[in-house]
Design a protein around this motif. Sequence first.
Motif, PDB file in Angstrom:
ATOM      1  N   ASN A  71       0.930  -1.228   0.184  1.00  0.00           N
ATOM      2  CA  ASN A  71       0.000   0.100  -0.087  1.00  0.00           C
ATOM      3  C   ASN A  71       0.952   1.372   0.117  1.00  0.00           C
ATOM      4  OD1 ASN A  71      -1.715   2.065   0.413  1.00  0.00           O
ATOM      5  ND2 ASN A  71      -2.920   1.043   1.803  1.00  0.00           N
ATOM      6  N   ARG A  72       0.879   2.017  -1.076  1.00  0.00           N
ATOM      7  CA  ARG A  72       1.797   2.979  -1.423  1.00  0.00           C
ATOM      8  C   ARG A  72       1.172   4.437  -0.997  1.00  0.00           C
ATOM      9  NH1 ARG A  72       5.341   2.582  -6.723  1.00  0.00           N
ATOM     10  NH2 ARG A  72       5.713   4.739  -6.086  1.00  0.00           N
ATOM     11  N   GLY A  73      -0.126   4.439  -0.561  1.00  0.00           N
ATOM     12  CA  GLY A  73      -0.939   5.549  -0.298  1.00  0.00           C
ATOM     13  C   GLY A  73      -1.468   6.210  -1.596  1.00  0.00           C
ATOM     14  N   TYR A  74      -2.271   7.197  -1.372  1.00  0.00           N
ATOM     15  CA  TYR A  74      -2.943   7.533  -2.554  1.00  0.00           C
ATOM     16  C   TYR A  74      -2.113   8.228  -3.727  1.00  0.00           C
ATOM     17  CZ  TYR A  74      -6.767   9.795  -5.120  1.00  0.00           C
ATOM     18  OH  TYR A  74      -7.723  10.219  -6.266  1.00  0.00           O
ATOM     19  N   GLY A  75      -1.253   9.180  -3.144  1.00  0.00           N
ATOM     20  CA  GLY A  75      -0.322   9.746  -4.214  1.00  0.00           C
ATOM     21  C   GLY A  75       0.637   8.923  -4.755  1.00  0.00           C
ATOM     22  N   GLY A  76       1.223   7.771  -3.836  1.00  0.00           N
ATOM     23  CA  GLY A  76       2.299   6.932  -4.265  1.00  0.00           C
ATOM     24  C   GLY A  76       1.652   5.798  -5.437  1.00  0.00           C
ATOM     25  N   ALA A  77       0.172   5.537  -5.234  1.00  0.00           N
ATOM     26  CA  ALA A  77      -0.275   4.881  -6.255  1.00  0.00           C
ATOM     27  C   ALA A  77      -0.674   5.396  -7.516  1.00  0.00           C
ATOM     28  CB  ALA A  77      -1.813   4.153  -5.743  1.00  0.00           C
ATOM     29  N   VAL A  78      -0.919   6.652  -7.402  1.00  0.00           N
ATOM     30  CA  VAL A  78      -1.296   7.394  -8.599  1.00  0.00           C
ATOM     31  C   VAL A  78      -0.077   7.639  -9.446  1.00  0.00           C
ATOM     32  CG1 VAL A  78      -1.788   9.690  -9.526  1.00  0.00           C
ATOM     33  CG2 VAL A  78      -3.327   8.824  -7.853  1.00  0.00           C
ATOM     34  N   ASN A  79       1.021   7.922  -8.963  1.00  0.00           N
ATOM     35  CA  ASN A  79       2.567   8.184  -9.341  1.00  0.00           C
ATOM     36  C   ASN A  79       2.888   6.918 -10.183  1.00  0.00           C
ATOM     37  OD1 ASN A  79       2.563  10.651  -8.566  1.00  0.00           O
ATOM     38  ND2 ASN A  79       4.163  10.194  -6.938  1.00  0.00           N
ATOM     39  N   ALA A  80       2.632   5.650  -9.416  1.00  0.00           N
ATOM     40  CA  ALA A  80       3.126   4.365 -10.103  1.00  0.00           C
ATOM     41  C   ALA A  80       2.033   4.320 -11.033  1.00  0.00           C
ATOM     42  CB  ALA A  80       2.662   3.233  -8.997  1.00  0.00           C
ATOM     43  N   GLY A  81       0.845   4.559 -11.132  1.00  0.00           N
ATOM     44  CA  GLY A  81       0.073   4.366 -12.243  1.00  0.00           C
ATOM     45  C   GLY A  81       0.645   5.311 -13.507  1.00  0.00           C
ATOM     46  N   ALA A  82       0.698   6.540 -13.173  1.00  0.00           N
ATOM     47  CA  ALA A  82       1.048   7.361 -14.222  1.00  0.00           C
ATOM     48  C   ALA A  82       2.295   7.061 -15.092  1.00  0.00           C
ATOM     49  CB  ALA A  82       1.349   8.859 -13.516  1.00  0.00           C
ATOM     50  N   ALA A  83       3.389   6.170 -14.315  1.00  0.00           N
ATOM     51  CA  ALA A  83       4.760   5.929 -14.818  1.00  0.00           C
ATOM     52  C   ALA A  83       4.628   5.041 -15.779  1.00  0.00           C
ATOM     53  CB  ALA A  83       5.728   5.517 -13.758  1.00  0.00           C
ATOM     54  N   MET A 205      -1.884   9.861   2.840  1.00  0.00           N
ATOM     55  CA  MET A 205      -3.532  10.052   2.307  1.00  0.00           C
ATOM     56  C   MET A 205      -3.600  11.570   2.898  1.00  0.00           C
ATOM     57  SD  MET A 205      -6.813   8.008   3.734  1.00  0.00           S
ATOM     58  CE  MET A 205      -6.253   6.575   2.842  1.00  0.00           C
ATOM     59  N   TYR A 206      -4.412  12.359   2.175  1.00  0.00           N
ATOM     60  CA  TYR A 206      -4.805  13.742   2.434  1.00  0.00           C
ATOM     61  C   TYR A 206      -3.665  14.876   2.314  1.00  0.00           C
ATOM     62  CZ  TYR A 206      -8.446  11.108   4.727  1.00  0.00           C
ATOM     63  OH  TYR A 206      -9.420  10.479   5.401  1.00  0.00           O
ATOM     64  N   PHE A 207      -4.141  15.907   1.853  1.00  0.00           N
ATOM     65  CA  PHE A 207      -3.475  17.007   1.457  1.00  0.00           C
ATOM     66  C   PHE A 207      -2.183  16.927   0.368  1.00  0.00           C
ATOM     67  CE2 PHE A 207      -5.114  18.868   4.855  1.00  0.00           C
ATOM     68  CZ  PHE A 207      -4.813  20.477   4.915  1.00  0.00           C
ATOM     69  N   GLU A 208      -2.460  15.692  -0.345  1.00  0.00           N
ATOM     70  CA  GLU A 208      -1.413  15.627  -1.432  1.00  0.00           C
ATOM     71  C   GLU A 208      -1.900  16.359  -2.579  1.00  0.00           C
ATOM     72  OE1 GLU A 208      -4.755  13.257  -1.429  1.00  0.00           O
ATOM     73  OE2 GLU A 208      -3.014  12.276  -0.533  1.00  0.00           O
ATOM     74  N   ASP A 209      -3.321  16.509  -2.728  1.00  0.00           N
ATOM     75  CA  ASP A 209      -3.999  17.517  -3.737  1.00  0.00           C
ATOM     76  C   ASP A 209      -3.583  18.814  -3.309  1.00  0.00           C
ATOM     77  OD1 ASP A 209      -5.566  17.353  -1.282  1.00  0.00           O
ATOM     78  OD2 ASP A 209      -7.484  16.566  -2.333  1.00  0.00           O
ATOM     79  N   VAL A 210      -3.663  19.386  -2.009  1.00  0.00           N
ATOM     80  CA  VAL A 210      -3.255  20.607  -1.836  1.00  0.00           C
ATOM     81  C   VAL A 210      -2.035  21.007  -2.140  1.00  0.00           C
ATOM     82  CG1 VAL A 210      -3.103  22.378   0.269  1.00  0.00           C
ATOM     83  CG2 VAL A 210      -4.871  20.640   0.370  1.00  0.00           C
ATOM     84  N   ASP A 211      -0.879  20.127  -1.591  1.00  0.00           N
ATOM     85  CA  ASP A 211       0.537  20.259  -1.958  1.00  0.00           C
ATOM     86  C   ASP A 211       0.623  20.335  -3.408  1.00  0.00           C
ATOM     87  OD1 ASP A 211       3.556  19.929  -1.095  1.00  0.00           O
ATOM     88  OD2 ASP A 211       3.124  18.246  -2.604  1.00  0.00           O
ATOM     89  N   LEU A 212       0.008  19.569  -4.300  1.00  0.00           N
ATOM     90  CA  LEU A 212       0.374  19.532  -5.577  1.00  0.00           C
ATOM     91  C   LEU A 212      -0.288  20.752  -6.269  1.00  0.00           C
ATOM     92  CD1 LEU A 212       0.982  18.189  -8.420  1.00  0.00           C
ATOM     93  CD2 LEU A 212      -1.511  17.308  -8.448  1.00  0.00           C
ATOM     94  N   GLY A 213      -1.175  21.445  -5.837  1.00  0.00           N
ATOM     95  CA  GLY A 213      -1.927  22.772  -6.305  1.00  0.00           C
ATOM     96  C   GLY A 213      -0.689  23.673  -5.915  1.00  0.00           C
ATOM     97  N   TYR A 214      -0.566  23.902  -4.797  1.00  0.00           N
ATOM     98  CA  TYR A 214       0.644  24.806  -4.273  1.00  0.00           C
ATOM     99  C   TYR A 214       1.736  24.637  -5.195  1.00  0.00           C
ATOM    100  CZ  TYR A 214       3.637  27.255  -1.206  1.00  0.00           C
ATOM    101  OH  TYR A 214       4.738  27.919  -0.607  1.00  0.00           O
ATOM    102  N   ARG A 215       2.395  23.583  -5.281  1.00  0.00           N
ATOM    103  CA  ARG A 215       3.443  23.549  -6.275  1.00  0.00           C
ATOM    104  C   ARG A 215       3.331  24.022  -7.623  1.00  0.00           C
ATOM    105  NH1 ARG A 215       5.622  18.181  -6.628  1.00  0.00           N
ATOM    106  NH2 ARG A 215       3.926  17.423  -5.511  1.00  0.00           N
ATOM    107  N   LEU A 216       2.198  23.625  -8.076  1.00  0.00           N
ATOM    108  CA  LEU A 216       1.839  24.045  -9.433  1.00  0.00           C
ATOM    109  C   LEU A 216       1.671  25.413  -9.804  1.00  0.00           C
ATOM    110  CD1 LEU A 216      -0.599  20.972 -10.680  1.00  0.00           C
ATOM    111  CD2 LEU A 216       1.642  21.361 -11.535  1.00  0.00           C
TER     112      LEU A 216
END
Length: 288
Positions: A71-83, A205-216
């Motif tokens: 279980n890589r967490g939400y962001g980790g799983a999305v990153n794995a899929g995107a790759a 889990m949580y705030f990976e979306d806030v962090d992504l929006g902030y960095r973008l």
Amino acid sequence: MKKSEKRPANVAVITVSYNSSSQLDDFLASAVTTVAEATQILVVDNASSDIETTRSLTEQHGVMLLELSENRGYGGAVNAGAATLDNTIDFIVVANPDLVFQPDAVAHLVAAAEADPGVAATGPHVLNVDGSAYPSARAIPSLRIGIGHALFANVWPRNPWTQAYHSDVTTHSTQAAVGWLSGSCLCVRRSAFESVGGFDEGYFMYFEDVDLGYRLGKLGFTNLFVPAAEVTHIGGVSTAAHSKAMLRVHHDSAYRFLAKKYPGAFLAPLRWLLRLALTARVKLARQK
């Protein structure tokens, strides 16, 4: 929007499942109507115990499945899929499995981004099952708002810091630039996503979306709310049974984000106050 434009071929839809197979059937049935080919849909499984059901559902709907060994967490799983995505994919829609798409939702999200190269991410109008708006497009929280919300939300629900924290633009009928878009459903330009290294996997889990929006946003990109795109949010099965435990995870992620955003020794007392307030809020919630 012409009919031929309603099923874009240059977008992939990634959803993360952790024992979420009970919701996947409806999600996949709606998702395959939004893209040109069912193989543009990817389910990333975070080492679930219900993987057999997930395998059956993905095969039934003709979509792709990536099985992770842990279980890589939400962001980790999305990153794995995107790759794993083909190089013909220009946009990635990240969505929870407890969603149902309107058929033209993905097309609207992609079209809004294609219309402006400065837009890195687009987010839909997310509706709850009762038709009310799910808060999905907000401003980046500040340390002041974080402390005020943590201190007073339980005892003074309508305090100005909590209202500022919860305020969003989902009542708007027109497109609007925002600080961040909910990871429950957002479309991100692949090149922009890769330029910031994808989701920060330090957030399990949580705030990976806030962090992504902030960095973008720090790179000069726009996060855009697109109300013409609509999805319905049902509610998470993976975390519902452990809501109090998840509150602690949420607060840990909130602290991590704000501590990263506001570093420096001179802000240490405020970070300490934030940590104290968040800890107290978790304890109060557990007593209820």
